[in-house]
Motif scaffolding. Sequence first.
Motif, PDB file in Angstrom:
ATOM      1  N   THR A 109      -1.494  24.139  13.862  1.00 29.35           N
ATOM      2  CA  THR A 109      -0.731  24.212  15.100  1.00 29.35           C
ATOM      3  C   THR A 109       0.740  24.120  14.740  1.00 29.35           C
ATOM      4  O   THR A 109       1.113  23.642  13.672  1.00 29.35           O
ATOM      5  CB  THR A 109      -1.094  23.060  16.065  1.00 29.35           C
ATOM      6  OG1 THR A 109      -0.918  21.810  15.383  1.00 29.35           O
ATOM      7  CG2 THR A 109      -2.530  23.162  16.541  1.00 29.35           C
ATOM      8  N   ASP A 110       1.598  24.600  15.642  1.00 27.54           N
ATOM      9  CA  ASP A 110       3.033  24.513  15.409  1.00 27.54           C
ATOM     10  C   ASP A 110       3.545  23.152  15.860  1.00 27.54           C
ATOM     11  O   ASP A 110       2.953  22.487  16.705  1.00 27.54           O
ATOM     12  CB  ASP A 110       3.756  25.641  16.139  1.00 27.54           C
ATOM     13  CG  ASP A 110       3.424  27.004  15.534  1.00 27.54           C
ATOM     14  OD1 ASP A 110       2.950  27.045  14.380  1.00 27.54           O
ATOM     15  OD2 ASP A 110       3.636  28.031  16.211  1.00 27.54           O
ATOM     16  N   TYR A 111       4.683  22.743  15.299  1.00 20.17           N
ATOM     17  CA  TYR A 111       5.105  21.353  15.419  1.00 20.17           C
ATOM     18  C   TYR A 111       5.902  21.037  16.680  1.00 20.17           C
ATOM     19  O   TYR A 111       5.862  19.915  17.164  1.00 20.17           O
ATOM     20  CB  TYR A 111       5.969  20.968  14.212  1.00 20.17           C
ATOM     21  CG  TYR A 111       5.389  21.323  12.870  1.00 20.17           C
ATOM     22  CD1 TYR A 111       4.026  21.162  12.618  1.00 20.17           C
ATOM     23  CD2 TYR A 111       6.198  21.817  11.853  1.00 20.17           C
ATOM     24  CE1 TYR A 111       3.485  21.486  11.375  1.00 20.17           C
ATOM     25  CE2 TYR A 111       5.668  22.135  10.605  1.00 20.17           C
ATOM     26  CZ  TYR A 111       4.317  21.972  10.378  1.00 20.17           C
ATOM     27  OH  TYR A 111       3.801  22.288   9.149  1.00 20.17           O
ATOM     28  N   GLY A 112       6.679  21.991  17.176  1.00 15.64           N
ATOM     29  CA  GLY A 112       7.687  21.677  18.169  1.00 15.64           C
ATOM     30  C   GLY A 112       7.303  21.990  19.598  1.00 15.64           C
ATOM     31  O   GLY A 112       6.236  21.594  20.091  1.00 15.64           O
ATOM     32  N   LEU A 113       8.196  22.707  20.288  1.00 16.79           N
ATOM     33  CA  LEU A 113       7.982  23.042  21.686  1.00 16.79           C
ATOM     34  C   LEU A 113       7.392  24.432  21.867  1.00 16.79           C
ATOM     35  O   LEU A 113       6.377  24.615  22.519  1.00 16.79           O
ATOM     36  CB  LEU A 113       9.318  22.982  22.451  1.00 16.79           C
ATOM     37  CG  LEU A 113       9.867  21.604  22.798  1.00 16.79           C
ATOM     38  CD1 LEU A 113      11.228  21.747  23.468  1.00 16.79           C
ATOM     39  CD2 LEU A 113       8.907  20.840  23.698  1.00 16.79           C
ATOM     40  N   VAL A 118       4.577  37.336  20.773  1.00 19.88           N
ATOM     41  CA  VAL A 118       3.509  36.378  21.050  1.00 19.88           C
ATOM     42  C   VAL A 118       4.171  35.012  21.185  1.00 19.88           C
ATOM     43  O   VAL A 118       4.986  34.621  20.348  1.00 19.88           O
ATOM     44  CB  VAL A 118       2.463  36.350  19.925  1.00 19.88           C
ATOM     45  CG1 VAL A 118       1.375  35.321  20.244  1.00 19.88           C
ATOM     46  CG2 VAL A 118       1.838  37.721  19.737  1.00 19.88           C
ATOM     47  N   CYS A 119       3.843  34.303  22.243  1.00 15.80           N
ATOM     48  CA  CYS A 119       4.435  32.987  22.495  1.00 15.80           C
ATOM     49  C   CYS A 119       3.331  31.939  22.472  1.00 15.80           C
ATOM     50  O   CYS A 119       2.254  32.151  23.033  1.00 15.80           O
ATOM     51  CB  CYS A 119       5.136  32.982  23.850  1.00 15.80           C
ATOM     52  SG  CYS A 119       5.986  31.433  24.242  1.00 15.80           S
ATOM     53  N   ASN A 120       3.598  30.824  21.800  1.00 15.68           N
ATOM     54  CA  ASN A 120       2.647  29.710  21.851  1.00 15.68           C
ATOM     55  C   ASN A 120       3.392  28.389  21.903  1.00 15.68           C
ATOM     56  O   ASN A 120       4.553  28.295  21.520  1.00 15.68           O
ATOM     57  CB  ASN A 120       1.672  29.741  20.672  1.00 15.68           C
ATOM     58  CG  ASN A 120       2.334  29.525  19.332  1.00 15.68           C
ATOM     59  OD1 ASN A 120       2.874  30.457  18.749  1.00 15.68           O
ATOM     60  ND2 ASN A 120       2.283  28.306  18.811  1.00 15.68           N
ATOM     61  N   ILE A 121       2.698  27.388  22.410  1.00 18.61           N
ATOM     62  CA  ILE A 121       3.308  26.068  22.559  1.00 18.61           C
ATOM     63  C   ILE A 121       2.918  25.189  21.377  1.00 18.61           C
ATOM     64  O   ILE A 121       1.898  25.412  20.721  1.00 18.61           O
ATOM     65  CB  ILE A 121       2.915  25.413  23.894  1.00 18.61           C
ATOM     66  CG1 ILE A 121       1.396  25.267  24.007  1.00 18.61           C
ATOM     67  CG2 ILE A 121       3.454  26.226  25.051  1.00 18.61           C
ATOM     68  CD1 ILE A 121       0.944  24.622  25.287  1.00 18.61           C
ATOM     69  N   GLY A 122       3.759  24.182  21.099  1.00 19.43           N
ATOM     70  CA  GLY A 122       3.579  23.346  19.924  1.00 19.43           C
ATOM     71  C   GLY A 122       3.199  21.911  20.254  1.00 19.43           C
ATOM     72  O   GLY A 122       3.040  21.525  21.421  1.00 19.43           O
ATOM     73  N   ASP A 123       3.110  21.109  19.201  1.00 20.73           N
ATOM     74  CA  ASP A 123       2.631  19.736  19.312  1.00 20.73           C
ATOM     75  C   ASP A 123       3.464  18.871  20.254  1.00 20.73           C
ATOM     76  O   ASP A 123       2.935  17.997  20.940  1.00 20.73           O
ATOM     77  CB  ASP A 123       2.633  19.072  17.932  1.00 20.73           C
ATOM     78  CG  ASP A 123       1.599  19.650  16.982  1.00 20.73           C
ATOM     79  OD1 ASP A 123       0.705  20.389  17.446  1.00 20.73           O
ATOM     80  OD2 ASP A 123       1.693  19.361  15.769  1.00 20.73           O
ATOM     81  N   TYR A 149      -0.939  20.778  28.405  1.00 21.75           N
ATOM     82  CA  TYR A 149      -0.581  22.014  27.717  1.00 21.75           C
ATOM     83  C   TYR A 149      -0.802  21.741  26.229  1.00 21.75           C
ATOM     84  O   TYR A 149      -0.051  20.976  25.619  1.00 21.75           O
ATOM     85  CB  TYR A 149       0.880  22.393  27.959  1.00 21.75           C
ATOM     86  CG  TYR A 149       1.207  22.858  29.363  1.00 21.75           C
ATOM     87  CD1 TYR A 149       0.263  22.862  30.378  1.00 21.75           C
ATOM     88  CD2 TYR A 149       2.490  23.303  29.665  1.00 21.75           C
ATOM     89  CE1 TYR A 149       0.577  23.287  31.658  1.00 21.75           C
ATOM     90  CE2 TYR A 149       2.815  23.741  30.941  1.00 21.75           C
ATOM     91  CZ  TYR A 149       1.860  23.728  31.932  1.00 21.75           C
ATOM     92  OH  TYR A 149       2.175  24.160  33.196  1.00 21.75           O
ATOM     93  N   ARG A 150      -1.822  22.333  25.648  1.00 21.31           N
ATOM     94  CA  ARG A 150      -2.213  21.988  24.281  1.00 21.31           C
ATOM     95  C   ARG A 150      -1.680  22.973  23.265  1.00 21.31           C
ATOM     96  O   ARG A 150      -1.672  24.184  23.495  1.00 21.31           O
ATOM     97  CB  ARG A 150      -3.737  21.899  24.178  1.00 21.31           C
ATOM     98  CG  ARG A 150      -4.281  20.644  24.829  1.00 21.31           C
ATOM     99  CD  ARG A 150      -5.762  20.488  24.621  1.00 21.31           C
ATOM    100  NE  ARG A 150      -6.221  19.206  25.158  1.00 21.31           N
ATOM    101  CZ  ARG A 150      -7.488  18.876  25.298  1.00 21.31           C
ATOM    102  NH1 ARG A 150      -8.432  19.719  24.923  1.00 21.31           N
ATOM    103  NH2 ARG A 150      -7.817  17.696  25.785  1.00 21.31           N
ATOM    104  N   SER A 151      -1.264  22.431  22.136  1.00 21.58           N
ATOM    105  CA  SER A 151      -0.892  23.277  21.002  1.00 21.58           C
ATOM    106  C   SER A 151      -2.180  23.844  20.414  1.00 21.58           C
ATOM    107  O   SER A 151      -3.086  23.091  20.052  1.00 21.58           O
ATOM    108  CB  SER A 151      -0.114  22.473  19.959  1.00 21.58           C
ATOM    109  OG  SER A 151      -0.793  21.285  19.614  1.00 21.58           O
TER     110      SER A 151
END
Length: 343
Positions: free
Chosen positions: A213-217, A248-253, A263-265
């Motif tokens: 998973t990505d770390y940030g926002l 592609v956009c995804n949310i982080g930790d 809202y889950r990473s």
Amino acid sequence: MTRDATKGAPGEDAVGLPVIDVGPLVSGIGDRVLVAAAIGRACREHGFFYVVGHGVDAGLLRRLEQLGRRFFALPAEQKEAIRMERGGRAWRGYFGVGGELTSGRPDLKEGLYFGAELPEDHPRVRAGVPLHGKNLFPSAVPDLRGAVLETIAAMTRVGHAIMEGIALSLGLDARYFAERYTGEPLVLFRLFNYPPAPPSAAQEPSWGVGEHTDYGLLTLLWQDDAGGLQVKSGTRWLEAPPIPGSFVCNIGDMLDRMTRGRYRSTPHRVVNAAGRDRLSFPFFFDPDWDAEVRPIEAFVEVLDDHEERWDQASVHEFRGTYGDYLLGKVSKVFPELRRDVLP
């Protein structure tokens, strides 16, 4: 405002990731509330969505792709001239194939690390704060510098706009994140080149980058037409193929932590099965280094999924600044560099 895209992984039912036109958030013209609602659904259901209407110039991205391919085609000694060890605590520059680890395993990719271009007299640079400083650019591809810095500026504007949409989707003031975390965001940018995965008799593929998973926002990813990005949905892996003109956009930790798991990473990975090099540009829009990341007060119950996470770690147990969290993560990605540049 939205539509579905992507096909399920081989053998799976087709499941779509939404495509969201964020133009009203970027331009201020149109129904921002409707866009925010679509983003909220995507964050709850997938943690991933495609972004169109972002306003980043297509010609700029084409130019960056051409320049990136020119760089990665250089002889090894020219790429190594700007290797990450020369970037010091700024954590910038080139690493070769296998030089980055995910879950302790070498990734099948090479890359260039960039960030905000900061002068030597910047307070954090003078203080030796990791991940702050000047970028390293190759002399053999002189136009890369301007293209990278222009792209970082353009994608930073998109990051601010999408975070306003996320705030609205959570019932918060549009400026919630900007006032607390991203007035001066930590922005990081990468150029990655994935060589073709070698044929293997083993069942486990050669991952360009393993599950993580990505770390940030927030992450915004441009990818070429080779494909290979996979997103985890429950126990299934879904393909997230390139859509022309989209990120592609995804949310982080950290957004997972702030929303207490609403809202889950989402785990994702890359395998390059195209038989040719794959190029991608991930842009990370994260909280300020010194920001202490706290849950949003309106959310009381924690929806913790650490037992299902790839690393079995709970983002909700973390206490400290975003810099603390990020440093703990990236120092595992480059253990040799960690020993050389960190206190």
